[in-house]
Design a protein around this motif. Structure first.
Motif, mmCIF file in Angstrom:
data_model
loop_
_atom_site.group_PDB
_atom_site.id
_atom_site.type_symbol
_atom_site.label_atom_id
_atom_site.label_comp_id
_atom_site.label_asym_id
_atom_site.label_seq_id
_atom_site.Cartn_x
_atom_site.Cartn_y
_atom_site.Cartn_z
ATOM 1 N N ASP A 1 0.961 -1.108 -0.189
ATOM 2 C CA ASP A 1 -0.003 0.092 -0.010
ATOM 3 C C ASP A 1 0.902 1.196 -0.089
ATOM 4 N N ILE B 1 -8.186 -2.231 -2.972
ATOM 5 C CA ILE B 1 -9.044 -0.857 -2.621
ATOM 6 C C ILE B 1 -10.391 -1.347 -1.712
ATOM 7 N N ARG C 1 -13.403 9.292 -7.718
ATOM 8 C CA ARG C 1 -12.688 8.801 -6.381
ATOM 9 C C ARG C 1 -12.110 7.602 -6.859
ATOM 10 N N SER C 2 -13.048 6.436 -7.165
ATOM 11 C CA SER C 2 -12.735 4.982 -7.144
ATOM 12 C C SER C 2 -11.779 4.904 -8.667
ATOM 13 N N LEU D 1 -8.238 5.860 -7.104
ATOM 14 C CA LEU D 1 -7.647 5.040 -6.189
ATOM 15 C C LEU D 1 -7.348 3.825 -7.076
ATOM 16 N N GLN E 1 -3.930 4.748 -8.670
ATOM 17 C CA GLN E 1 -2.926 5.067 -7.881
ATOM 18 C C GLN E 1 -2.429 3.560 -7.299
ATOM 19 N N GLY E 2 -3.297 2.665 -7.011
ATOM 20 C CA GLY E 2 -2.786 1.277 -6.958
ATOM 21 C C GLY E 2 -1.963 0.827 -8.022
ATOM 22 N N HIS F 1 -10.861 -5.053 -5.627
ATOM 23 C CA HIS F 1 -11.877 -4.183 -4.663
ATOM 24 C C HIS F 1 -12.432 -5.113 -3.739
#
Length: 286
Positions: free
Chosen positions: A12, A41, A75-76, A79, A82-83, A108
């Protein structure tokens, strides 16, 4: 541990992720087994928008809900991206240790739920003592750590410091089934071949300690290990922690949560106390 098929590393944005990659690479390259890098996530349930139709009008409420839905979708998406960046950075990190083709996975779901679903594929799991949300809170464990340890029946290496090749090993041995698994792993794994082993028993009666250490010492010596046996008294977690520091132990193997929940509630869990106090990684078995 010779029959392990795959090592999994949970990453993470926490400060432990690079060390998690390094320890997972060390296991992968020394055992010649594949490495999977996992990022999860979690879905965060959004509080429902209040009914504001009476105050701002039905049309305004519908517009607000549409905007909130768009923000959540954005937002999803962020994320997810980012992951992917974290996984790519982790792939580059392990490549420098010789792991050229790790598998990258992104899910997820909650970490514990994801690991339970994929447990059959996990030979040994590597994760940090705290995740991104609690990285600076040294008085508590990561929010998922204890649940993962309790839920999975796989060896779990908990990383709490920068990587250092393990050369001095400690086995916290009390004769329980879990510590017996740790003994068997230590004796049978090429990962620890020829490493000196500090065989430490705390808080057992003298007669029981003699028998425990005799049998364990014979097994370890037969596997080619130099054994330094120690019988100690006092609070198990405090005593083991002090021994780690005094003898510069690089890695400790021990059973995890060997007692019932009720006994742990009354007496406190040695596993949790060790996870909080240990300055070097712990390899836990259940």
């Amino acid at each position: 541990m010779n029959n392990l098929t795959e090592v999994w590393a949970c990453i993470d944005g926490s400060r432990y992720s690079t060390a998690v990659c390094d320890y997972a690479s060390w296991i992968s390259t020394n055992m010649d087994i594949p490495l999977t890098l996992l990022h999860t996530i979690e879905h965060i349930t959004r509080v429902a928008a209040p009914d504001l139709s009476g105050a701002i009008g039905l049309g305004s409420q519908e517009a607000l809900l549409e905007e909130l839905t768009a923000v959540e979708a954005q937002r999803s998406s962020l994320l997810l991206e980012q992951g992917k960046l974290m996984l790519n950075a982790a792939r580059e990190r392990v490549a420098r240790s010789g792991v050229t083709k790790p598998t990258l996975k992104q899910r997820h779901d909650g970490l514990t739920e994801s690991l339970i679903a994929m447990e059959d594929s996990i030979g040994v799991l590597v994760l940090g003592v705290r995740g991104e949300e609690h990285a600076q809170d040294e008085h508590h464990l990561g929010s998922h750590l204890e649940s993962c340890i309790r839920a999975l029946h796989r060896p779990i290496l908990v990383v709490n410091c920068e990587f250092q090749t393990p050369e001095r090993i400690m086995l916290a041995y009390d004769g329980s089934e879990a510590s017996g698994k740790a003994l068997a792993m230590l004796a049978n794994s090429q990962l620890f071949a020829s490493a000196p082993v500090h065989l430490v028993t705390v808080g057992e009666s003298p007669s029981r300690t003699i028998e425990l250490q005799r049998a364990a010492t014979e097994k370890l010596r037969a596997a080619g290990h130099e054994v330094i046996a120690a019988t100690l008294s006092g609070d198990p977690s405090e005593t083991l922690h002090a021994y780690q520091d005094e003898h510069a132990i690089d890695l400790t193997l021990m059973g995890a949560f060997s007692h019932t929940r009720l006994r742990e509630w009354v007496l406190g869990s040695v596993t949790v106390k060790m996870l909080l106090s240990a300055s070097r990684p712990l390899l836990l078995l259940r």
